[in-house]
Scaffold this motif. Structure first.
Motif, mmCIF file in Angstrom:
data_model
loop_
_atom_site.group_PDB
_atom_site.id
_atom_site.type_symbol
_atom_site.label_atom_id
_atom_site.label_comp_id
_atom_site.label_asym_id
_atom_site.label_seq_id
_atom_site.Cartn_x
_atom_site.Cartn_y
_atom_site.Cartn_z
ATOM 1 N N SER A 134 0.736 -1.212 -0.239
ATOM 2 C CA SER A 134 0.046 -0.106 0.140
ATOM 3 C C SER A 134 0.780 1.193 -0.039
ATOM 4 C CB SER A 134 -1.057 -0.103 1.130
ATOM 5 O OG SER A 134 -1.679 1.325 1.048
ATOM 6 N N ALA A 135 1.829 1.292 0.809
ATOM 7 C CA ALA A 135 2.758 2.581 0.969
ATOM 8 C C ALA A 135 3.723 2.601 -0.414
ATOM 9 C CB ALA A 135 3.624 2.281 1.995
ATOM 10 N N THR A 136 3.997 1.394 -1.085
ATOM 11 C CA THR A 136 4.734 1.589 -2.403
ATOM 12 C C THR A 136 4.026 1.995 -3.224
ATOM 13 O OG1 THR A 136 6.362 -0.189 -1.386
ATOM 14 C CG2 THR A 136 6.264 0.615 -3.834
ATOM 15 N N LEU A 137 2.806 1.518 -3.267
ATOM 16 C CA LEU A 137 1.694 2.130 -4.443
ATOM 17 C C LEU A 137 1.462 3.602 -4.397
ATOM 18 C CD1 LEU A 137 -1.055 -0.938 -4.801
ATOM 19 C CD2 LEU A 137 0.699 -0.270 -6.420
ATOM 20 N N LEU A 138 1.383 4.024 -2.969
ATOM 21 C CA LEU A 138 1.159 5.620 -3.003
ATOM 22 C C LEU A 138 2.269 6.228 -3.370
ATOM 23 C CD1 LEU A 138 -0.358 7.968 -1.694
ATOM 24 C CD2 LEU A 138 0.677 7.383 0.535
ATOM 25 N N GLN A 139 3.549 6.002 -3.080
ATOM 26 C CA GLN A 139 4.656 6.513 -3.792
ATOM 27 C C GLN A 139 4.887 6.553 -5.177
ATOM 28 O OE1 GLN A 139 6.903 8.518 -1.820
ATOM 29 N NE2 GLN A 139 7.551 9.299 -3.756
ATOM 30 N N LEU A 140 4.347 5.415 -5.674
ATOM 31 C CA LEU A 140 4.730 4.958 -7.078
ATOM 32 C C LEU A 140 3.492 6.176 -7.920
ATOM 33 C CD1 LEU A 140 5.278 1.270 -7.489
ATOM 34 C CD2 LEU A 140 6.648 3.021 -7.959
ATOM 35 N N GLU A 141 2.324 6.232 -7.075
ATOM 36 C CA GLU A 141 1.450 6.910 -8.023
ATOM 37 C C GLU A 141 1.752 8.731 -7.600
ATOM 38 O OE1 GLU A 141 -3.589 7.481 -7.387
ATOM 39 O OE2 GLU A 141 -2.491 6.268 -5.951
ATOM 40 N N LEU A 142 2.293 8.991 -6.621
ATOM 41 C CA LEU A 142 2.780 10.231 -6.427
ATOM 42 C C LEU A 142 3.937 10.478 -7.557
ATOM 43 C CD1 LEU A 142 2.899 10.743 -2.693
ATOM 44 C CD2 LEU A 142 1.359 11.805 -4.121
ATOM 45 N N ASP A 143 4.791 9.405 -7.932
ATOM 46 C CA ASP A 143 5.926 9.774 -8.797
ATOM 47 C C ASP A 143 5.327 9.527 -10.491
ATOM 48 O OD1 ASP A 143 7.587 9.861 -6.784
ATOM 49 O OD2 ASP A 143 8.444 7.712 -7.009
ATOM 50 N N GLY A 144 4.116 9.189 -10.218
ATOM 51 C CA GLY A 144 3.290 9.072 -11.848
ATOM 52 C C GLY A 144 3.690 8.016 -12.559
ATOM 53 N N ARG A 145 4.040 6.953 -11.796
ATOM 54 C CA ARG A 145 4.447 5.554 -12.574
ATOM 55 C C ARG A 145 3.299 4.645 -12.444
ATOM 56 N NH1 ARG A 145 9.912 4.110 -9.875
ATOM 57 N NH2 ARG A 145 9.620 5.962 -8.596
ATOM 58 N N VAL A 146 2.276 4.939 -11.422
ATOM 59 C CA VAL A 146 1.330 3.913 -11.552
ATOM 60 C C VAL A 146 0.182 4.828 -11.162
ATOM 61 C CG1 VAL A 146 -0.191 2.624 -9.551
ATOM 62 C CG2 VAL A 146 2.143 1.992 -10.299
ATOM 63 N N GLY A 161 -12.659 1.108 -8.498
ATOM 64 C CA GLY A 161 -12.856 -0.288 -7.775
ATOM 65 C C GLY A 161 -11.645 -0.681 -7.206
ATOM 66 N N GLY A 162 -10.766 0.366 -6.734
ATOM 67 C CA GLY A 162 -9.616 -0.213 -5.785
ATOM 68 C C GLY A 162 -8.540 -0.839 -6.615
ATOM 69 N N LEU A 163 -8.621 -0.510 -8.280
ATOM 70 C CA LEU A 163 -7.281 -1.077 -9.074
ATOM 71 C C LEU A 163 -6.473 -0.447 -9.163
ATOM 72 C CD1 LEU A 163 -9.750 -2.733 -11.586
ATOM 73 C CD2 LEU A 163 -8.706 -3.861 -9.589
ATOM 74 N N TYR A 164 -5.208 -0.687 -9.451
ATOM 75 C CA TYR A 164 -4.119 0.172 -9.972
ATOM 76 C C TYR A 164 -3.541 -0.426 -11.219
ATOM 77 C CZ TYR A 164 -4.246 1.929 -4.900
ATOM 78 O OH TYR A 164 -4.475 2.277 -3.721
ATOM 79 N N GLN A 165 -2.805 0.439 -12.041
ATOM 80 C CA GLN A 165 -2.396 0.188 -13.144
ATOM 81 C C GLN A 165 -0.929 0.695 -13.494
ATOM 82 O OE1 GLN A 165 -4.684 1.180 -16.770
ATOM 83 N NE2 GLN A 165 -3.750 -0.471 -17.973
ATOM 84 N N ARG A 166 0.012 -0.063 -14.039
ATOM 85 C CA ARG A 166 1.251 0.632 -14.258
ATOM 86 C C ARG A 166 1.257 1.602 -15.363
ATOM 87 N NH1 ARG A 166 6.868 -2.320 -15.173
ATOM 88 N NH2 ARG A 166 8.090 -1.082 -15.682
ATOM 89 N N ILE A 167 1.685 2.779 -15.204
ATOM 90 C CA ILE A 167 1.829 3.708 -16.397
ATOM 91 C C ILE A 167 3.307 3.639 -17.141
ATOM 92 C CG2 ILE A 167 1.675 6.265 -16.904
ATOM 93 C CD1 ILE A 167 0.171 6.706 -14.908
ATOM 94 N N ARG A 168 4.089 3.655 -16.371
ATOM 95 C CA ARG A 168 5.444 3.344 -17.047
ATOM 96 C C ARG A 168 6.358 2.649 -16.108
ATOM 97 N NH1 ARG A 168 8.764 7.551 -15.133
ATOM 98 N NH2 ARG A 168 7.753 9.336 -14.099
#
Length: 357
Positions: A333-345, A350-357
């Protein structure tokens, strides 16, 4: 530069209801310049166009719209370009149906610049919007002006990316050039007016009628050397633009996506039909002998790297990532939050996540 009387004749003839660009050009072929068309008799005109249309040409009653257009054209950074102008975009002369008159507000020189059309869904995913922005910026940095239609979604993201580099952007409107549609894109329209160019073949004050937009699409690809589709469903208008581009002899490019996403199916269909599959801006630029500007990769920690590798590029939830990675839920959860802030996720409904780059 033409005198105002000559320009007035071009504008007046373009305002004749039901004339259209094809019949406009037929009249030019038969009579010469618009001043000569407007001086012809009903009998002479009827040899080229239907008699009812000949009558409308001779009415010479345009409700003050000719004078309105001339006043508009006299303002700084406003142009009314005609087929007789040396500054009329040469690439539009290559398409089957070039508009006789173009209204341009902003830097009209961009209309003749090397350009790429970037189009796609109005309801794009976060990844699609990021791709549109980032690719457009890379193209603009490499010297390709971005052409799109100022719609919400991919169009808007592409315009913003184009504005962030030197080659800028062209917005082709399905309204009069004095109307920004949709209204929510007003600030973006102002930015394009200041640093790019707004262009339309429709008279000033023309509302966003549905039939205007398919005609607008032929100019989006007509002004460009190629057309990139970022995200599109199978029924997307972007596929129409891509087909028009192919018919005009332009290169067609498409970015693939998840096999599970409806917004990828249009791009996949184009690729099956022969569009070039695009994974990076350089895939497009190399077709035109250009090169992307180098950019530094963002450093990634070992945990970030591992989680990204486990994600792949299809949407997934935290529980699935816990199983794949073997990491604790709180770490994922913490790693996903950081990746989202970095613009990589990107976070999805529906609580899903997707890799952008």
């Amino acid at each position: 530069m033409r005198d105002s009387g000559d320009l007035a004749a071009w504008i007046e003839l373009s305002l004749v209801s039901g004339l259209g660009s094809r019949r406009f050009r037929s009249l030019l072929s038969a009579f010469g310049l618009p001043t000569q068309v407007l001086s012809a008799t009903r009998s002479q005109l009827s040899r080229v166009v239907p008699e009812a249309l000949a009558g409308r040409i001779l009415e010479r009653n345009r409700d003050g719209n000719v004078e309105k257009a001339l006043r508009w054209a006299a303002q700084p950074r406003h142009r009314v370009l005609t087929l007789a102008d040396a500054d009329y975009p040469k690439q539009l002369l290559e398409i089957p149906d070039p508009p006789p008159v173009l209204y341009a507000a902003g830097n009209s020189g961009l209309l003749s610049s090397p350009a790429l059309a970037v189009v796609g869904s109005r309801n794009a995913t976060p990844q699609g919007l990021k791709n549109a922005h980032d690719f457009a910026r890379a193209f603009s940095e490499a010297g390709l002006t971005i052409v799109s239609g100022l719609a919400i979604g991919v169009d808007s993201a592409a315009h913003r990316g184009g504005l962030e580099a030197q080659a800028s952007t062209v917005a082709v409107l399905g309204t009069g050039v004095d109307i920004v549609y949709p209204k929510r894109n007003g600030p973006l329209g102002e930015a394009i007016l200041a640093r790019g160019v707004l262009v339309s073949e429709f008279p000033l004050g023309s509302p966003p009628n549905a039939e205007n937009f398919p005609r607008r699409n032929r100019l989006i690809c007509g002004l460009a050397r190629g057309c990139l589709v970022v995200e599109a469903a199978l029924d997307s208008g972007s596929l129409i633009t891509a087909r028009l581009a192919a018919d005009q002899g332009r290169e067609v490019f498409a970015i693939p996506g998840s096999i599970h996403s409806p917004l990828s199916k249009g791009c996949h269909a184009l690729i099956k039909q022969g569009a070039k599959l695009v994974e990076s801006a350089q895939d497009v630029l190399e077709e035109f002998g250009l090169f992307a500007q180098p950019s530094a990769d963002v450093p990634r920690s070992a945990v970030d790297h591992d989680l990204l590798e486990k994600m792949g590029f299809d949407p997934c939830d935290i529980d699935e990532l816990v199983v794949r990675s073997g990491l604790a839920t709180e770490v994922v959860s913490a790693t996903l939050l950081q990746l989202e802030l970095d613009g990589r996720v990107a976070g999805l409904p529906g609580g899903l996540y997707q890799r952008i780059r």
